[in-house]
Design an enzyme around this catalytic site. Structure first.
Site, PDB file in Angstrom:
ATOM      1  N   ASP A  10       0.874  -1.176   0.000  1.00 17.78           N
ATOM      2  CA  ASP A  10       0.000   0.000   0.000  1.00 17.78           C
ATOM      3  C   ASP A  10       0.916   1.233   0.000  1.00 17.78           C
ATOM      4  O   ASP A  10       2.140   1.114  -0.174  1.00 17.78           O
ATOM      5  CB  ASP A  10      -1.009  -0.036   1.163  1.00 17.78           C
ATOM      6  CG  ASP A  10      -0.375   0.197   2.525  1.00 17.78           C
ATOM      7  OD1 ASP A  10       0.869   0.326   2.615  1.00 17.78           O
ATOM      8  OD2 ASP A  10      -1.120   0.248   3.528  1.00 17.78           O
ATOM      9  N   CYS A  67       2.977  -3.345   4.029  1.00 19.48           N
ATOM     10  CA  CYS A  67       2.154  -2.202   4.426  1.00 19.48           C
ATOM     11  C   CYS A  67       2.816  -1.584   5.662  1.00 19.48           C
ATOM     12  O   CYS A  67       3.942  -1.962   6.012  1.00 19.48           O
ATOM     13  CB  CYS A  67       0.689  -2.578   4.640  1.00 19.48           C
ATOM     14  SG  CYS A  67       0.348  -3.683   6.023  1.00 19.48           S
ATOM     15  N   THR A  69       2.276  -1.584   9.085  1.00 22.35           N
ATOM     16  CA  THR A  69       2.588  -2.510  10.178  1.00 22.35           C
ATOM     17  C   THR A  69       2.778  -3.940   9.693  1.00 22.35           C
ATOM     18  O   THR A  69       3.254  -4.792  10.449  1.00 22.35           O
ATOM     19  CB  THR A  69       1.432  -2.554  11.194  1.00 22.35           C
ATOM     20  OG1 THR A  69       0.263  -3.038  10.502  1.00 22.35           O
ATOM     21  CG2 THR A  69       1.161  -1.192  11.805  1.00 22.35           C
ATOM     22  N   HIS A 100       9.798 -23.750   9.523  1.00 21.43           N
ATOM     23  CA  HIS A 100       8.800 -24.392  10.384  1.00 21.43           C
ATOM     24  C   HIS A 100       7.371 -24.243   9.878  1.00 21.43           C
ATOM     25  O   HIS A 100       6.537 -25.106  10.164  1.00 21.43           O
ATOM     26  CB  HIS A 100       8.876 -23.809  11.806  1.00 21.43           C
ATOM     27  CG  HIS A 100      10.052 -24.294  12.580  1.00 21.43           C
ATOM     28  ND1 HIS A 100      10.158 -24.146  13.944  1.00 21.43           N
ATOM     29  CD2 HIS A 100      11.185 -24.942  12.184  1.00 21.43           C
ATOM     30  CE1 HIS A 100      11.298 -24.679  14.371  1.00 21.43           C
ATOM     31  NE2 HIS A 100      11.945 -25.161  13.316  1.00 21.43           N
ATOM     32  N   HIS A 135       6.942 -30.646  11.324  1.00 23.24           N
ATOM     33  CA  HIS A 135       6.276 -29.403  10.933  1.00 23.24           C
ATOM     34  C   HIS A 135       5.196 -29.647   9.874  1.00 23.24           C
ATOM     35  O   HIS A 135       4.217 -28.913   9.800  1.00 23.24           O
ATOM     36  CB  HIS A 135       7.299 -28.386  10.439  1.00 23.24           C
ATOM     37  CG  HIS A 135       8.360 -28.112  11.457  1.00 23.24           C
ATOM     38  ND1 HIS A 135       8.084 -27.543  12.673  1.00 23.24           N
ATOM     39  CD2 HIS A 135       9.692 -28.394  11.460  1.00 23.24           C
ATOM     40  CE1 HIS A 135       9.196 -27.456  13.383  1.00 23.24           C
ATOM     41  NE2 HIS A 135      10.186 -27.975  12.671  1.00 23.24           N
TER      42      HIS A 135
END
Ligand code: RB5
Length: 148
Positions: A10, A67, A69, A100, A135
């Site tokens: 963004d 973006c 955060t 993992h 995993h």
């Protein structure tokens, strides 16, 4: 390995995307740019889908979303059942997300890390294989989680 990496952001991630595109190209890899193309305010969900669809349709092994955060992009990408988007801020976490969690989308929080750290994360992500084994069983369980 597929040599092209779809990438989108963004407005908050625009300058980081431009930096990473150039870094990828310098390393002989093709960045496929799905926007946004300026710092004009946009809505991150409008840019997550195209990158996810590249991975879902096997056009690419991995994608990168950016973006402010990272949370908006990660939440949007993880709506797709075969996407495992990992919010990463260090190369160690990016590597672990591959080892993992078999993550297939790297999400970067542009407002909380340097361009150099983002590049290190991207290289760690691209160059680390899934470890499989125990995993794999956990990822199969993840796929089967329901609201019942
Ligand atoms: C945009 O201001 C910001 O909300 C967005 O980049 C992101 O941080 C959302 O999760």
């Amino acid at each position: 390995m597929n040599n092209s990496i779809p990438i989108a952001c963004d407005h908050a991630g625009f300058s980081m995307k431009e930096f990473l595109k150039e870094a990828l190209n310098e390393k002989g890899m093709l960045a496929k740019d799905f926007g946004t193309y300026s710092e004009e305010s946009v809505d991150y969900p409008d840019f997550a889908k195209a990158v996810c669809m590249q991975v879902i349709n096997n056009e690419a092994d991995f994608g990168v979303l950016i973006c402010g955060t990272g949370n908006g992009m990660a939440m949007t990408a993880n709506k797709f059942s075969s996407i495992r988007a990992a919010l990463c801020w260090s190369p160690e976490i990016a590597g672990m997300a591959r080892k993992h969690n078999d993550a297939n989308i790297l999400v970067l929080p542009a407002r909380f890390m340097t361009f150099e750290a983002a590049l290190e994360c991207m290289l760690a992500f691209i160059n680390t294989d899934f470890e499989g084994g125990r995993h794999s069983a956990r990822i199969e369980k993840m796929k089967k989680v329901t609201e019942d």
